[in-house]
Scaffold this motif. Structure first.
Motif, PDB file in Angstrom:
ATOM      1  N   VAL A  57       0.845  -0.326   0.230  1.00  0.00           N
ATOM      2  CA  VAL A  57      -0.014  -0.154   0.381  1.00  0.00           C
ATOM      3  C   VAL A  57       0.860   1.569   0.137  1.00  0.00           C
ATOM      4  O   VAL A  57       0.935   2.383  -0.992  1.00  0.00           O
ATOM      5  N   PHE A  58       1.904   1.295   0.689  1.00  0.00           N
ATOM      6  CA  PHE A  58       2.654   2.167   1.060  1.00  0.00           C
ATOM      7  C   PHE A  58       3.558   2.719  -0.575  1.00  0.00           C
ATOM      8  O   PHE A  58       3.836   3.796  -1.070  1.00  0.00           O
ATOM      9  N   LEU A  59       3.630   1.797  -1.004  1.00  0.00           N
ATOM     10  CA  LEU A  59       4.516   1.887  -2.293  1.00  0.00           C
ATOM     11  C   LEU A  59       3.732   2.537  -3.156  1.00  0.00           C
ATOM     12  O   LEU A  59       3.870   2.924  -4.384  1.00  0.00           O
ATOM     13  N   ILE A  60       2.317   2.058  -3.377  1.00  0.00           N
ATOM     14  CA  ILE A  60       1.697   2.540  -4.404  1.00  0.00           C
ATOM     15  C   ILE A  60       1.304   3.405  -4.353  1.00  0.00           C
ATOM     16  O   ILE A  60       0.823   4.504  -4.982  1.00  0.00           O
ATOM     17  N   VAL A  61       0.588   4.149  -2.796  1.00  0.00           N
ATOM     18  CA  VAL A  61       0.403   5.247  -2.735  1.00  0.00           C
ATOM     19  C   VAL A  61       1.774   6.481  -2.540  1.00  0.00           C
ATOM     20  O   VAL A  61       1.190   7.990  -3.673  1.00  0.00           O
ATOM     21  N   LEU A  62       3.032   5.868  -2.864  1.00  0.00           N
ATOM     22  CA  LEU A  62       4.417   6.713  -3.608  1.00  0.00           C
ATOM     23  C   LEU A  62       3.770   6.732  -4.487  1.00  0.00           C
ATOM     24  O   LEU A  62       4.525   7.751  -5.275  1.00  0.00           O
ATOM     25  N   TYR A  63       3.706   5.923  -5.319  1.00  0.00           N
ATOM     26  CA  TYR A  63       4.114   5.526  -6.840  1.00  0.00           C
ATOM     27  C   TYR A  63       2.893   6.940  -7.972  1.00  0.00           C
ATOM     28  O   TYR A  63       3.266   7.678  -8.121  1.00  0.00           O
ATOM     29  N   SER A  64       1.774   6.849  -6.180  1.00  0.00           N
ATOM     30  CA  SER A  64       0.480   7.651  -6.805  1.00  0.00           C
ATOM     31  C   SER A  64       0.537   8.739  -6.705  1.00  0.00           C
ATOM     32  O   SER A  64       0.826   9.831  -7.674  1.00  0.00           O
ATOM     33  N   LEU A  65       1.519   9.151  -5.798  1.00  0.00           N
ATOM     34  CA  LEU A  65       1.829  10.916  -5.066  1.00  0.00           C
ATOM     35  C   LEU A  65       2.801  11.501  -6.532  1.00  0.00           C
ATOM     36  O   LEU A  65       3.216  12.471  -7.111  1.00  0.00           O
TER      37      LEU A  65
END
Lengths: 140, 120
Positions: free
Chosen positions: A16-24
């Motif tokens: 989840v943290f990787l996906i949120v970072l990538y979305s930012l």
């Protein structure tokens, strides 16, 4: 029968943290490279959907106590407000402006009002997607 | 240098494509869900990671561009693809898909029976 979801839940915590970072990254890189508010909003929504799959809906509401309908409202207000504020400066509706600023830590950077508009798009996309998914998920 | 980089890139990309092809053949040829899933999740993961590593080396060495998204996607695929395989296999097992007739060892069945007995 109750099954054991520990592998899925543990990987979700990291992913989840990787996906949120990538979305930012997609959100802030949208001006010069492919990306922008829409796809970043969809990816953040996908991260929260992954949380919804790994945990149940009550846990996710406890982790992120956000009212997604008012999130849509805030996003629309932000987009409309950015567009209308151009009128106050005597320019046509939806005129954007930018300037160079000396920011602490980041140095000389451009700040553009299109980012505020994009934030509105981002909030609307996240809000609409999660409203749809939560409404379908709760009606049993 | 001009020979090493393209041959390294070619090695990684060709290896990745061959591994992906092997996994596709495995999916077609193997007898039941679990062995097919084994082929699909292991070999294809390594194949895609090899192709991405070749891509990363090409863009870093030839174009001089450090693309951290590709590195992130290698880590992400390495993290998530085996878990997806695990979840698919487990869902298949709990929905009652039979093992291949040649397999003779089923540890999970004994575990489930023991748990059901302790629940009663």
């Amino acid at each position: 029968m109750r099954t054991n979801d520990i592998i899925f839940q543990t990987v979700t915590r990291v992913a989840v943290f990787l996906i949120v970072l990538y979305s930012l990254n997609l959100f802030f890189a949208g001006h010069y490279t492919p990306g922008g508010g829409f796809i970043a909003g969809l990816m953040t929504a996908a991260a929260i959907v992954l949380l919804l799959l790994a945990y149940d809906i009550k846990t996710v509401v406890k982790i992120l106590p956000i009212n997604y309908i008012s999130m849509v409202g805030i996003g629309l207000l932000l987009a409309v407000g950015t567009s209308v504020s151009a009128i106050l400066f005597g320019k046509p509706f939806l005129t954007h402006a930018y300037d160079y600023f000396q920011l602490p830590l980041l140095g000389k950077q451009t700040l553009h009002t299109a980012v505020a508009f994009d934030t509105g798009v981002y909030l609307v996309v996240v809000g609409v997607t999660l409203t749809i998914i939560q409404t379908i998920g709760e009606s049993e | 240098m001009t020979v090493i980089i393209p041959s390294l890139v070619g090695f990684f990309v060709v290896t990745g494509v061959i591994l992906t092809l092997v996994s596709a053949i495995g999916v077609v040829r193997l007898p039941d869900v679990y062995t097919r899933n084994h082929a699909a999740s292991k070999s294809a993961t390594l194949g895609v990671m090899c192709v991405l590593l070749g891509t990363f080396i090409h863009f870093y060495a030839v174009e001089g561009q450090f693309n951290s998204r590709v590195l992130l996607s290698i880590a992400f695929i390495f993290l998530t693809a085996p878990v997806a395989g695990h979840l698919i296999s487990r869902a298949a097992y709990y929905s009652g898909v039979k093992l291949w007739k040649g397999s003779n060892h089923d540890d999970l069945k004994q575990k489930i029976e023991a748990r059901q007995r302790s629940n009663e």
